[in-house]
Motif scaffolding. Structure first.
Motif, PDB file in Angstrom:
ATOM      1  N   ASP A 191       0.828  -1.206   0.000  1.00 44.82           N
ATOM      2  CA  ASP A 191       0.000   0.000   0.000  1.00 44.82           C
ATOM      3  C   ASP A 191       0.865   1.260   0.000  1.00 44.82           C
ATOM      4  OD1 ASP A 191      -2.560   1.632   0.799  1.00 44.82           O
ATOM      5  OD2 ASP A 191      -1.088   2.088   2.357  1.00 44.82           O
ATOM      6  N   ARG A 192       1.910   1.289   0.831  1.00 42.88           N
ATOM      7  CA  ARG A 192       2.793   2.464   0.876  1.00 42.88           C
ATOM      8  C   ARG A 192       3.579   2.615  -0.428  1.00 42.88           C
ATOM      9  NH1 ARG A 192       1.034   6.081   2.768  1.00 42.88           N
ATOM     10  NH2 ARG A 192      -0.779   4.827   2.253  1.00 42.88           N
ATOM     11  N   TYR A 193       3.943   1.469  -1.031  1.00 42.63           N
ATOM     12  CA  TYR A 193       4.658   1.525  -2.320  1.00 42.63           C
ATOM     13  C   TYR A 193       3.792   2.164  -3.396  1.00 42.63           C
ATOM     14  CZ  TYR A 193       6.189  -0.126  -6.875  1.00 42.63           C
ATOM     15  OH  TYR A 193       6.531  -0.189  -8.206  1.00 42.63           O
ATOM     16  N   VAL A 194       2.540   1.729  -3.498  1.00 45.27           N
ATOM     17  CA  VAL A 194       1.644   2.278  -4.511  1.00 45.27           C
ATOM     18  C   VAL A 194       1.366   3.750  -4.232  1.00 45.27           C
ATOM     19  CG1 VAL A 194      -0.654   2.111  -5.553  1.00 45.27           C
ATOM     20  CG2 VAL A 194       0.592   0.024  -4.948  1.00 45.27           C
ATOM     21  N   ALA A 195       1.147   4.098  -2.944  1.00 48.13           N
ATOM     22  CA  ALA A 195       0.821   5.480  -2.588  1.00 48.13           C
ATOM     23  C   ALA A 195       1.939   6.448  -2.943  1.00 48.13           C
ATOM     24  CB  ALA A 195       0.493   5.570  -1.104  1.00 48.13           C
ATOM     25  N   ILE A 196       3.198   6.000  -2.824  1.00 48.36           N
ATOM     26  CA  ILE A 196       4.329   6.898  -3.048  1.00 48.36           C
ATOM     27  C   ILE A 196       4.882   6.791  -4.468  1.00 48.36           C
ATOM     28  CG2 ILE A 196       6.731   7.352  -2.342  1.00 48.36           C
ATOM     29  CD1 ILE A 196       5.873   6.632   0.508  1.00 48.36           C
ATOM     30  N   CYS A 197       4.927   5.581  -5.003  1.00 49.41           N
ATOM     31  CA  CYS A 197       5.533   5.384  -6.326  1.00 49.41           C
ATOM     32  C   CYS A 197       4.529   5.512  -7.473  1.00 49.41           C
ATOM     33  CB  CYS A 197       6.208   4.022  -6.389  1.00 49.41           C
ATOM     34  SG  CYS A 197       7.557   3.828  -5.201  1.00 49.41           S
ATOM     35  N   LYS A 209      11.773  19.146  -0.279  1.00 55.28           N
ATOM     36  CA  LYS A 209      12.163  18.599   1.011  1.00 55.28           C
ATOM     37  C   LYS A 209      10.940  18.276   1.851  1.00 55.28           C
ATOM     38  CE  LYS A 209      14.846  19.665   5.161  1.00 55.28           C
ATOM     39  NZ  LYS A 209      15.708  20.657   5.850  1.00 55.28           N
ATOM     40  N   GLU A 210       9.922  19.125   1.775  1.00 54.55           N
ATOM     41  CA  GLU A 210       8.690  18.887   2.525  1.00 54.55           C
ATOM     42  C   GLU A 210       8.003  17.617   2.065  1.00 54.55           C
ATOM     43  OE1 GLU A 210       4.387  21.078   3.405  1.00 54.55           O
ATOM     44  OE2 GLU A 210       6.009  22.165   2.382  1.00 54.55           O
ATOM     45  N   ALA A 211       8.001  17.388   0.747  1.00 61.42           N
ATOM     46  CA  ALA A 211       7.381  16.171   0.213  1.00 61.42           C
ATOM     47  C   ALA A 211       8.142  14.933   0.675  1.00 61.42           C
ATOM     48  CB  ALA A 211       7.338  16.234  -1.309  1.00 61.42           C
ATOM     49  N   ARG A 212       9.485  15.035   0.714  1.00 56.71           N
ATOM     50  CA  ARG A 212      10.280  13.894   1.191  1.00 56.71           C
ATOM     51  C   ARG A 212       9.988  13.595   2.655  1.00 56.71           C
ATOM     52  NH1 ARG A 212      14.509  16.352  -1.877  1.00 56.71           N
ATOM     53  NH2 ARG A 212      15.429  17.217   0.045  1.00 56.71           N
ATOM     54  N   GLN A 213       9.914  14.627   3.469  1.00 53.51           N
ATOM     55  CA  GLN A 213       9.628  14.430   4.888  1.00 53.51           C
ATOM     56  C   GLN A 213       8.251  13.818   5.104  1.00 53.51           C
ATOM     57  OE1 GLN A 213      10.223  18.347   6.538  1.00 53.51           O
ATOM     58  NE2 GLN A 213      12.419  18.012   6.883  1.00 53.51           N
ATOM     59  N   VAL A 248      12.097  -5.097  -0.470  1.00 54.81           N
ATOM     60  CA  VAL A 248      12.097  -4.614  -1.855  1.00 54.81           C
ATOM     61  C   VAL A 248      11.169  -3.413  -1.996  1.00 54.81           C
ATOM     62  CG1 VAL A 248      11.418  -5.199  -4.224  1.00 54.81           C
ATOM     63  CG2 VAL A 248      12.731  -6.836  -2.864  1.00 54.81           C
ATOM     64  N   SER A 249      10.001  -3.482  -1.358  1.00 55.11           N
ATOM     65  CA  SER A 249       9.049  -2.371  -1.428  1.00 55.11           C
ATOM     66  C   SER A 249       9.676  -1.091  -0.890  1.00 55.11           C
ATOM     67  CB  SER A 249       7.772  -2.706  -0.642  1.00 55.11           C
ATOM     68  OG  SER A 249       7.112  -3.818  -1.192  1.00 55.11           O
ATOM     69  N   TYR A 250      10.379  -1.197   0.231  1.00 54.85           N
ATOM     70  CA  TYR A 250      10.932   0.002   0.844  1.00 54.85           C
ATOM     71  C   TYR A 250      12.186   0.503   0.131  1.00 54.85           C
ATOM     72  CZ  TYR A 250       7.548   0.549   4.490  1.00 54.85           C
ATOM     73  OH  TYR A 250       6.368   0.811   5.150  1.00 54.85           O
ATOM     74  N   VAL A 251      12.896  -0.368  -0.532  1.00 58.34           N
ATOM     75  CA  VAL A 251      14.004   0.092  -1.377  1.00 58.34           C
ATOM     76  C   VAL A 251      13.460   0.934  -2.527  1.00 58.34           C
ATOM     77  CG1 VAL A 251      15.781  -0.650  -3.009  1.00 58.34           C
ATOM     78  CG2 VAL A 251      15.604  -1.761  -0.782  1.00 58.34           C
ATOM     79  N   LEU A 252      12.381   0.448  -3.154  1.00 66.59           N
ATOM     80  CA  LEU A 252      11.762   1.207  -4.247  1.00 66.59           C
ATOM     81  C   LEU A 252      11.153   2.508  -3.728  1.00 66.59           C
ATOM     82  CD1 LEU A 252      10.037  -1.754  -6.151  1.00 66.59           C
ATOM     83  CD2 LEU A 252      12.157  -0.563  -6.759  1.00 66.59           C
ATOM     84  N   ILE A 253      10.569   2.457  -2.545  1.00 69.96           N
ATOM     85  CA  ILE A 253      10.003   3.674  -1.940  1.00 69.96           C
ATOM     86  C   ILE A 253      11.115   4.689  -1.669  1.00 69.96           C
ATOM     87  CG2 ILE A 253       8.947   4.590   0.166  1.00 69.96           C
ATOM     88  CD1 ILE A 253       7.246   2.027   0.273  1.00 69.96           C
ATOM     89  N   LEU A 254      12.245   4.205  -1.126  1.00 74.96           N
ATOM     90  CA  LEU A 254      13.362   5.101  -0.820  1.00 74.96           C
ATOM     91  C   LEU A 254      13.891   5.763  -2.085  1.00 74.96           C
ATOM     92  CD1 LEU A 254      15.336   6.192   1.313  1.00 74.96           C
ATOM     93  CD2 LEU A 254      16.760   4.176   0.901  1.00 74.96           C
TER      94      LEU A 254
END
Length: 325
Positions: A130-136, A240-244, A225-231
């Motif tokens: 879910d976090r991968y889809v939301a961010i990527c 910077k605000e979007a990254r935070q 793997v999901s969090y590597v792609l998210i990172l």
């Protein structure tokens, strides 16, 4: 003839279905059982109250009927099932010395503990997706994670977890138990029960390790793997605000993952190979495993998620409350 003698008699007669096991709690710390039960009871109440609150808020607030919160609702329901299947019996042992448990009840408890732990691992993987889809892929978030897809993911996690643990429970039920009936644990942990069997436990040992390694290994790999792609996606953002903000949405989930997997792996592998670790230390950590993650999960999400914090504080601030992200 006392209860323990009757229990031993039923074991020697081979009447396993009517036999009783004895749960000892913390071996060597029986004198401290009464006082140890108080912090366990406090953690138990926090876990039940916190997870019930999460479910109530998400169910009542239509703005929270989104994939992230629906998965969180599943996680809370699973945590409630795990704590209810273990802690009441623990407290009965520590406070009332109700140490006996029927063989069938022991199997049911084992099935719930290990089965729903496997289901929870699947839900944590779903939350990482879910976090991968939301961010990527934010523009396709609502089209990818539809209500039907969420329901299918939840069902898949449930079927996989329960499906893997059902054969394990059946294998335990078919073992012969004619010897000692004392389980050196506070609940019916798989290997603690299997070690009491008089037959060949090699198939149980192999299947237990294989199932646990498959669930934890595959889920942690996919989560990583999901969090590597998210990172990678987050580091590519120009603002910077979007990254935070992106890191903030993932921080709570990473904390929950660490809290769940770290004690789970420690408890699982020390039960099989950690013979040098004192029994009461291992059992204490195993007990905290079924209590601490369910207690901390709603606190972590409540602190990290603005929408949930606002709903929790709303009764105390009827005119509205603004909570900083």
């Amino acid at each position: 003839m006392n209860t323990e003698a009757l229990t031993m008699s039923s074991f020697h007669q081979g009447n396993v279905t009517t036999a009783m096991f004895i749960l000892v709690g913390f071996p060597g710390m029986e004198a401290s059982h009464f006082w140890l039960a108080f912090p366990l009871c406090f953690l138990f109440l926090l876990a039940i109250l916190g997870n019930c609150t999460i479910i109530y808020i998400i169910r009542a607030e239509r703005s929270l009927h989104e994939p992230m919160y629906l998965f969180l609702c599943m996680l809370a329901a699973i945590d409630i099932m795990i704590t209810l299947s273990t802690v009441p019996k623990m407290l009965a042992i520590f406070w009332f010395r109700s140490t006996s448990i029927a063989f069938d009840a022991c199997l049911v408890q084992m099935f719930f503990i290990h089965g729903f732990s496997a289901v929870e691992s699947g839900v944590l993987l779903a939350m990482a997706f879910d976090r991968y889809v939301a961010i990527c892929a934010p523009l396709r978030y609502t089209t990818i994670l539809t209500s039907s897809v969420i329901a299918k993911i939840g069902c898949a996690a449930f079927v996989r977890g329960i499906g893997l643990m059902t054969p394990l429970t059946c294998m335990v039920s078919r073992l012969p138990y004619y010897g000692p009936n004392v389980i050196g644990h506070s609940y019916c942990e798989h290997m603690a029960v299997v070690k009491l069997a008089c037959g060949d436990i090699t198939p149980n040992h192999i299947y237990g390790i294989t199932a646990a390694t498959f669930v934890v290994g595959s889920d942690t790999i996919f989560i990583a793997v999901s969090y590597v792609l998210i990172l990678r996606a987050v580091m590519g953002l120009s603002s910077k605000e979007a990254r935070q903000k992106s890191f903030g949405t993932c921080g709570s989930h990473i904390c929950v993952i660490l809290i769940f997997y770290t004690p789970a792996l420690f408890s699982f592998y020390t039960q099989r190979w950690g013979h040098h670790i004192p029994a009461h230390i291992h059992i204490l950590l195993a007990d905290l495993y079924v209590l601490v993650p369910p207690m901390l999960n709603p606190i972590i999400y409540g602190m990290k998620t603005k929408q949930i914090r606002e709903q929790v504080l709303k009764p105390f601030y009827p005119k509205g409350v603004k909570v900083e992200t």
